[in-house]
Enzyme design. Structure first.
Site, PDB file in Angstrom:
ATOM      1  N   CYS A 132     -73.676 -28.517 -79.076  1.00  0.00           N
ATOM      2  CA  CYS A 132     -73.205 -27.510 -78.611  1.00  0.00           C
ATOM      3  C   CYS A 132     -72.035 -27.967 -77.313  1.00  0.00           C
ATOM      4  CB  CYS A 132     -73.566 -26.017 -78.122  1.00  0.00           C
ATOM      5  SG  CYS A 132     -75.311 -27.065 -77.404  1.00  0.00           S
ATOM      6  N   GLN A 159     -76.745 -25.649 -68.705  1.00  0.00           N
ATOM      7  CA  GLN A 159     -77.109 -25.263 -70.509  1.00  0.00           C
ATOM      8  C   GLN A 159     -77.950 -23.896 -70.287  1.00  0.00           C
ATOM      9  OE1 GLN A 159     -75.561 -29.517 -71.586  1.00  0.00           O
ATOM     10  NE2 GLN A 159     -76.879 -28.731 -72.829  1.00  0.00           N
ATOM     11  N   LYS A 216     -74.980 -37.866 -75.789  1.00  0.00           N
ATOM     12  CA  LYS A 216     -74.190 -37.063 -76.993  1.00  0.00           C
ATOM     13  C   LYS A 216     -72.435 -36.714 -76.436  1.00  0.00           C
ATOM     14  CE  LYS A 216     -78.428 -34.451 -79.304  1.00  0.00           C
ATOM     15  NZ  LYS A 216     -78.642 -33.999 -79.372  1.00  0.00           N
ATOM     16  N   HIS A 245     -73.359 -21.228 -71.991  1.00  0.00           N
ATOM     17  CA  HIS A 245     -73.131 -22.326 -72.008  1.00  0.00           C
ATOM     18  C   HIS A 245     -72.096 -22.856 -70.640  1.00  0.00           C
ATOM     19  CE1 HIS A 245     -76.761 -24.552 -73.924  1.00  0.00           C
ATOM     20  NE2 HIS A 245     -75.625 -25.565 -74.437  1.00  0.00           N
TER      21      HIS A 245
END
Length: 340
Positions: A132, A159, A216, A245
């Site tokens: 995300c 987040q 990531k 976020h």
């Protein structure tokens, strides 16, 4: 007559699974049959679709030959076991977990950036949906990247708890009430509270000192942009927000670009909305703008006074919608337009 498709949602009772079902309805995706799949814990539950109650079926017993497209959102271990079965049965898998993101023969797609890689799904029958925090960042940065190039990205994320699932959101509610009522525990619990706190760790720490969530963003940005040389330096932080976020992004571009040009590019980009009026103190926030919204919002656009080719941006988006469910459905929409 418009062709319709048979759709399976694995993890249908989870937060992302339920949102996939909701957005399929909102966007009037051309569905013939829809199959809601989950573990035995969810058997007996039903979910609404198009005004009808759809029962949840047991994943282990489902025949994926019934599905043209299968959305997976039940965790990496489930995807590892069942996504290949679905693909081998003829369904195109769109996987929301990290299980296949870093495999060379599985495309990692953000529709605003790299739909040219969509056809690469054919080798495995699987398409990966990025993390995300990566999705909203690359969607906003892609127009700048295409225009002048980007050498380095420094990003700090803020987040929401929905990124950790429904249980984390429930914990935040409970902790908030307890804190406000002066009814907290005696402090013997080892876990760090979410309420009224900021936690600079998401996922496990790796040997290089970064968390897996941070890496990531590094790995996925390089793969989505097809640029192994781009530098990404992230810090990922959990904050007591339910949805949305936020990211403070600092770019070092290859060629100088003005704030005016950046705003012009972003205003033309699909899925991007600029809210940046310093005179009126307007900028995007997760609660007011991003929550339950499909756009990626950008504000606080300004030059970096400490770098000759630096640009700063503030990026906000609903992590469950664009950061997961919507991005998956946009991939499916592209599939039925271009491939199926």
């Amino acid at each position: 007559m418009k062709k319709k498709y048979d759709i399976a949602i694995v993890g249908a009772s989870g937060l992302v699974g339920e949102t996939i079902l909701k957005i399929l309805d909102e966007r009037d995706f051309p569905i013939n049959n829809i199959y809601l799949l989950a573990s035995s814990r969810s058997i007996g539950k039903t979910l609404f679709y198009k005004g009808n109650l759809i029962p949840i079926q047991l994943l282990e017993e489902f025949d994926f030959r019934k599905a043209h497209i299968a959305f997976f959102s039940a965790g990496s271990s489930v995807s590892k076991d069942y996504a290949p079965i679905a693909a081998d049965s003829g369904a195109i898998v769109i996987d929301n977990t990290s299980c296949f993101r870093y495999e060379d023969d599985v495309p990692l797609i953000v529709p605003e950036c790299n739909l040219d890689r969509l056809g690469d799904y054919s080798s495995r029958g699987i398409i990966a949906n990025p993390n995300c925090s990566t999705i909203q960042m690359v969607a906003a940065l892609y127009p700048i990247y295409k225009s002048v190039g980007i050498e380095r990205i420094n990003v700090s994320t803020y987040q929401a708890l929905s990124g950790a699932g429904r249980n984390a959101m429930d914990t935040l509610k409970t902790e908030t009430i307890a804190y406000l009522e002066n009814n907290e525990s005696d402090g013997k619990e080892s876990k760090i509270p979410f309420a009224f706190n900021v936690i600079p760790q998401i996922d496990i720490f790796l040997e290089n000192g970064f968390t897996k969530e941070e890496m990531k963003m590094v790995w996925e940005t390089k793969k989505i942009l097809g640029d192994s040389k781009i530098l990404v330096n992230p810090t990922c932080v959990r904050v007591p927000v339910f949805f949305g976020h936020s990211e403070a992004v600092h770019l070092e571009t290859k060629a100088k670009i003005s704030v005016k040009k950046v705003v012009e590019l972003l205003n033309k980009a699909p899925g991007i909305k600029v809210i940046d009026d310093k005179a009126s103190e307007k900028y995007p926030t997760p609660r007011i703008d991003a929550e339950h919204n499909d756009n990626v919002f950008v504000g606080r656009v300004r030059e970096d006074h400490s770098h000759p080719r630096g640009i700063n941006l503030w990026i906000v988006s609903d992590n469950v919608r664009k950061g997961a469910a919507l991005n998956s459905i946009q991939i499916a929409e592209a599939l039925i337009e271009q491939v199926m």
